[in-house]
Design an enzyme around this catalytic site. Structure first.
Site, PDB file in Angstrom:
ATOM      1  N   GLU A 247      -4.097   2.409  -2.981  1.00  0.00           N
ATOM      2  CA  GLU A 247      -4.256   3.604  -1.088  1.00  0.00           C
ATOM      3  C   GLU A 247      -3.021   4.560  -0.910  1.00  0.00           C
ATOM      4  O   GLU A 247      -1.868   4.330  -0.703  1.00  0.00           O
ATOM      5  CB  GLU A 247      -3.913   2.688  -0.021  1.00  0.00           C
ATOM      6  CG  GLU A 247      -5.242   1.768  -0.071  1.00  0.00           C
ATOM      7  CD  GLU A 247      -6.196   2.573   0.411  1.00  0.00           C
ATOM      8  OE1 GLU A 247      -6.263   3.914   1.051  1.00  0.00           O
ATOM      9  OE2 GLU A 247      -6.988   1.370   0.844  1.00  0.00           O
ATOM     10  N   CYS A 281      -0.244   7.711   6.218  1.00  0.00           N
ATOM     11  CA  CYS A 281      -0.645   8.579   5.720  1.00  0.00           C
ATOM     12  C   CYS A 281      -1.858   9.289   5.685  1.00  0.00           C
ATOM     13  O   CYS A 281      -2.440  10.174   5.163  1.00  0.00           O
ATOM     14  CB  CYS A 281      -1.591   7.289   4.651  1.00  0.00           C
ATOM     15  SG  CYS A 281      -3.037   6.240   5.161  1.00  0.00           S
ATOM     16  N   GLU A 378       1.785  16.560   0.875  1.00  0.00           N
ATOM     17  CA  GLU A 378       1.909  15.748   1.966  1.00  0.00           C
ATOM     18  C   GLU A 378       3.613  15.725   2.448  1.00  0.00           C
ATOM     19  O   GLU A 378       4.810  15.421   1.636  1.00  0.00           O
ATOM     20  CB  GLU A 378       1.766  14.183   1.521  1.00  0.00           C
ATOM     21  CG  GLU A 378       1.340  13.829   2.202  1.00  0.00           C
ATOM     22  CD  GLU A 378       1.957  11.591   2.091  1.00  0.00           C
ATOM     23  OE1 GLU A 378       1.582  11.646   1.046  1.00  0.00           O
ATOM     24  OE2 GLU A 378       0.859  11.439   3.204  1.00  0.00           O
TER      25      GLU A 378
HETATM   26  P1  NAD Z   1       6.056   5.384  -2.418  1.00  0.00           P
HETATM   27  O1  NAD Z   1       4.899   5.595  -3.622  1.00  0.00           O
HETATM   28  O2  NAD Z   1       7.457   5.472  -2.782  1.00  0.00           O
HETATM   29  O3  NAD Z   1       6.737   3.452  -2.574  1.00  0.00           O
HETATM   30  C1  NAD Z   1       5.193   2.495  -2.270  1.00  0.00           C
HETATM   31  C2  NAD Z   1       6.204   0.993  -2.570  1.00  0.00           C
HETATM   32  O4  NAD Z   1       6.000   1.605  -3.833  1.00  0.00           O
HETATM   33  C3  NAD Z   1       7.472   0.902  -2.174  1.00  0.00           C
HETATM   34  O5  NAD Z   1       7.061  -0.610  -2.028  1.00  0.00           O
HETATM   35  C4  NAD Z   1       8.942   0.945  -3.175  1.00  0.00           C
HETATM   36  O6  NAD Z   1       9.571   0.470  -3.478  1.00  0.00           O
HETATM   37  C5  NAD Z   1       7.095   0.889  -4.839  1.00  0.00           C
HETATM   38  N1  NAD Z   1       7.284   1.825  -5.895  1.00  0.00           N
HETATM   39  C6  NAD Z   1       8.157   3.213  -5.321  1.00  0.00           C
HETATM   40  N2  NAD Z   1       8.216   2.908  -6.884  1.00  0.00           N
HETATM   41  C7  NAD Z   1       8.082   2.335  -7.833  1.00  0.00           C
HETATM   42  C8  NAD Z   1       7.266   2.421  -8.835  1.00  0.00           C
HETATM   43  N3  NAD Z   1       7.408   2.900 -10.092  1.00  0.00           N
HETATM   44  N4  NAD Z   1       6.132   1.275  -9.705  1.00  0.00           N
HETATM   45  C9  NAD Z   1       5.708   0.358  -9.064  1.00  0.00           C
HETATM   46  N5  NAD Z   1       6.827   0.198  -7.331  1.00  0.00           N
HETATM   47  C10 NAD Z   1       6.879   1.347  -7.376  1.00  0.00           C
HETATM   48  O7  NAD Z   1       6.007   5.271  -1.241  1.00  0.00           O
HETATM   49  P2  NAD Z   1       6.511   5.705   0.014  1.00  0.00           P
HETATM   50  O8  NAD Z   1       7.442   6.671   0.099  1.00  0.00           O
HETATM   51  O9  NAD Z   1       7.199   4.136   0.609  1.00  0.00           O
HETATM   52  O10 NAD Z   1       5.449   5.703   0.936  1.00  0.00           O
HETATM   53  C11 NAD Z   1       5.217   7.065   1.610  1.00  0.00           C
HETATM   54  C12 NAD Z   1       3.627   7.175   1.082  1.00  0.00           C
HETATM   55  O11 NAD Z   1       2.937   6.083   0.940  1.00  0.00           O
HETATM   56  C13 NAD Z   1       2.613   8.166   1.675  1.00  0.00           C
HETATM   57  O12 NAD Z   1       2.785   8.967   0.261  1.00  0.00           O
HETATM   58  C14 NAD Z   1       2.204   7.631   2.287  1.00  0.00           C
HETATM   59  O13 NAD Z   1       0.760   8.453   2.074  1.00  0.00           O
HETATM   60  C15 NAD Z   1       1.129   6.766   1.908  1.00  0.00           C
HETATM   61  N6  NAD Z   1       0.555   5.576   2.401  1.00  0.00           N
HETATM   62  C16 NAD Z   1      -0.779   5.333   2.166  1.00  0.00           C
HETATM   63  C17 NAD Z   1      -1.597   4.573   2.807  1.00  0.00           C
HETATM   64  C18 NAD Z   1      -2.703   4.287   2.890  1.00  0.00           C
HETATM   65  O14 NAD Z   1      -3.754   3.643   3.071  1.00  0.00           O
HETATM   66  N7  NAD Z   1      -3.260   5.593   1.838  1.00  0.00           N
HETATM   67  C19 NAD Z   1      -0.993   4.240   4.111  1.00  0.00           C
HETATM   68  C20 NAD Z   1       0.020   4.187   4.025  1.00  0.00           C
HETATM   69  C21 NAD Z   1       1.270   5.398   3.697  1.00  0.00           C
END
Ligand code: NAD
Length: 474
Positions: A247, A281, A378
């Site tokens: 997601e 998101c 985004e």
């Molecule tokens: P992010 O991708 O930086 O982090 C998300 C999660 O992934 C966190 O728990 C983080 O610690 C982990 N993570 C980071 N690097 C990783 C790696 N290399 N391997 C595995 N896990 C890792 O995102 P964010 O900044 O925390 O959140 C914002 C993003 O989430 C935005 O792009 C938003 O659109 C998206 N989002 C999507 C939805 C959806 O349902 N489509 C919902 C909410 C947020």
């Protein structure tokens, strides 16, 4: 952290400070997990799965236990909402509503325990008599990786279907917002979910998340987060061909037609981008307004932006809280600078607030083009780009001028326009005459680079199951 039913410190011996984004102050410290902690959690999950303490429990027992967990979360909702506001900064009323919705979802999947089953088949073409059927089986050990923008609901959206399917899990909250996930782990034990079935490991994404993605004993990753990290998981998961649900991000369009009820359209389009300070998101970050009402809508949304009460999520008056971190604030400000330098015209906001915490004014730009950087990428902040459009023939090109496809809003009084436009936009969710949200009975997810697979509905639980065909010669 929670590993095998026990509250544990990290093997790294390290702690990480957790900050309140409304004032930049440290609230507390949590364990900073490392790859060894992930290994312990995955082993615990695997042992519980192999033993079958949850997987082999009757569907009715699992249903009752998940329902009990939802009850416990509800009984503790004041505490959970408080933790969420301290951790994330969102207005308290919003935190509460989001948790309530998430609990509806948990109950939906509690009920699903007794309703997922295979089918029998009258197979043809084989020269004998057969009884044949399919079985739905839990996929195994699932890593559930969630972001910071709606921490507890995001975790519930994953543990509901994962546990209903019979999986054992390792939940990894975002490093910025670990508090409600840790409390969720405690309440899950109290509800009767056996030790090892739901483990919670806190720590950095690049360490804990990456170790989960790499671990050969993890069968499934359900990830919510950025498209960039999601793409990285495709590579990391290749080792043992983990199943993936992703997601990811969005750059969602909102279309307001000349015939729309502007008393509805203007506040909803404003809320589409400014709710949770744009950290959603499916935030409606690109606004397309039909020429006849463009000036009126632009002035209306700029008015909403200029009058929003910005502040601490605990103040009852607050409509717009802080961004999650200094990093995120600086990132959002860099997009505002980029919009200006590409020639967009600032209509409202545009400044960070000169106070503690990470506040950025709700910001509106006009004079935009879909190829501007801030209209393509985004931002995850309260920044809206608006432009006029001539009519329905323009919708497809404008809406789909993005690598994302998560949400879209349509405001019109014409049923025909609503249905036609809903089909033209390549996106996983369409909202007509309102914006945002999802119900657990329907699939939620993204087209294109907004993701893989769906949460919600029967698809949500199937994402945590394998299907097996059984043929019996009679
Ligand atoms: P992010 O991708 O930086 O982090 C998300 C999660 O992934 C966190 O728990 C983080 O610690 C982990 N993570 C980071 N690097 C990783 C790696 N290399 N391997 C595995 N896990 C890792 O995102 P964010 O900044 O925390 O959140 C914002 C993003 O989430 C935005 O792009 C938003 O659109 C998206 N989002 C999507 C939805 C959806 O349902 N489509 C919902 C909410 C947020």
């Amino acid at each position: 952290m929670l590993i095998d039913g026990k509250s544990v410190t990290a093997t790294t011996g390290k702690l990480r400070a957790v900050e309140n984004p409304a004032n930049g102050q440290v609230i507390t410290q949590v364990a900073e997990g490392g790859a060894d902690d992930v290994d312990l959690a995955v082993r615990a999950a695997r042992a519980s799965f192999d033993k079958g303490s949850w997987r082999k429990a009757s569907a009715v027992h699992r249903e009752k236990t998940l329902w009990r967990l939802a009850e416990l979360l509800e009984e503790n909702i004041d505490e959970l909402a408080t933790l969420e506001v301290m951790d994330n900064g969102m207005p308290a009323s919003m935190a509460r509503r989001a948790i309530e919705r998430a609990l509806d979802g948990l109950r939906y999947y509690a009920g699903m325990c007794t309703k997922v089953h295979g089918v029998t088949s009258d197979i043809s073409g084989l020269r004998a008599e057969f009884h044949a059927y399919s079985l739905c089986e839990p996929i195994g050990v699932a890593a559930l990786i969630v972001p910071w923008n709606s921490p507890l609901p995001a975790a519930c959206n994953k543990i509901g279907p994962a546990l209903a399917a019979g999986c054992s899990c390792v939940l990894k909250p975002a490093e910025q917002t670990p508090l409600t996930a840790l409390r969720l782990g405690q309440l899950a034990l109290e509800a009767g979910i056996p030790p090892g079935v739901l483990n919670v490991v806190t720590g950095e994404g690049a360490v804990v998340g990456a170790a989960l993605a790499d671990h050969p004993d993890v069968d499934k990753i359900s990830f919510t987060g950025s498209t960039e990290v999601g793409k990285g998981l495709l590579h990391a998961a290749a080792g043992n061909m983990k199943r993936l649900t992703l997601e990811l991000g969005g750059k969602s369009p909102v279309f307001i037609f000349d015939d729309a009820d502007l008393k509805i359209a203007i506040p909803r389009a404003a809320a589409a981008i400014f709710s949770n300070s744009g950290q959603i998101c499916y935030a409606g970050s690109r606004l397309f307004v039909q020429q006849g009402v463009y000036e009126e809508v632009l002035a209306g949304i700029a008015g909403v932006a200029s009058n929003m009460r910005i502040g601490d999520g605990f103040d009852a008056d607050t409509e717009l809280g802080p961004l999650i971190s200094e990093h995120q604030r600086d990132r959002v400000m860099s997009y505002i600078d980029s919009a200006r330098s590409e020639g967009a015209e600032l209509v409202a906001g545009g400044q960070r607030l000169d106070r503690n915490g990470y506040f950025v004014q709700p910001t509106v730009f006009s004079g935009t083009r879909v190829d501007m950087r801030f209209m393509r990428e985004e931002i995850f902040g309260p920044v809206l780009g608006a432009m006029p459009f001539a009519g329905i023939d323009d919708v497809e090109t404008l809406a789909n001028a993005t690598r994302f496809g998560l949400g879209a809003g349509i405001f019109t009084r014409s049923v025909s326009t609503a249905h036609r436009v809903a089909r033209l936009i390549r996106t996983g969710n369409v909202w007509v005459n309102f914006y945002g949200g999802s119900d657990k009975s329907l699939p939620f997810g993204g087209y294109k680079e907004s993701g893989w697979g769906r949460e919600g509905g029967i698809e949500g639980i199937e994402a945590f199951m394998e299907k097996k065909a059984v043929y019996i010669r009679l």
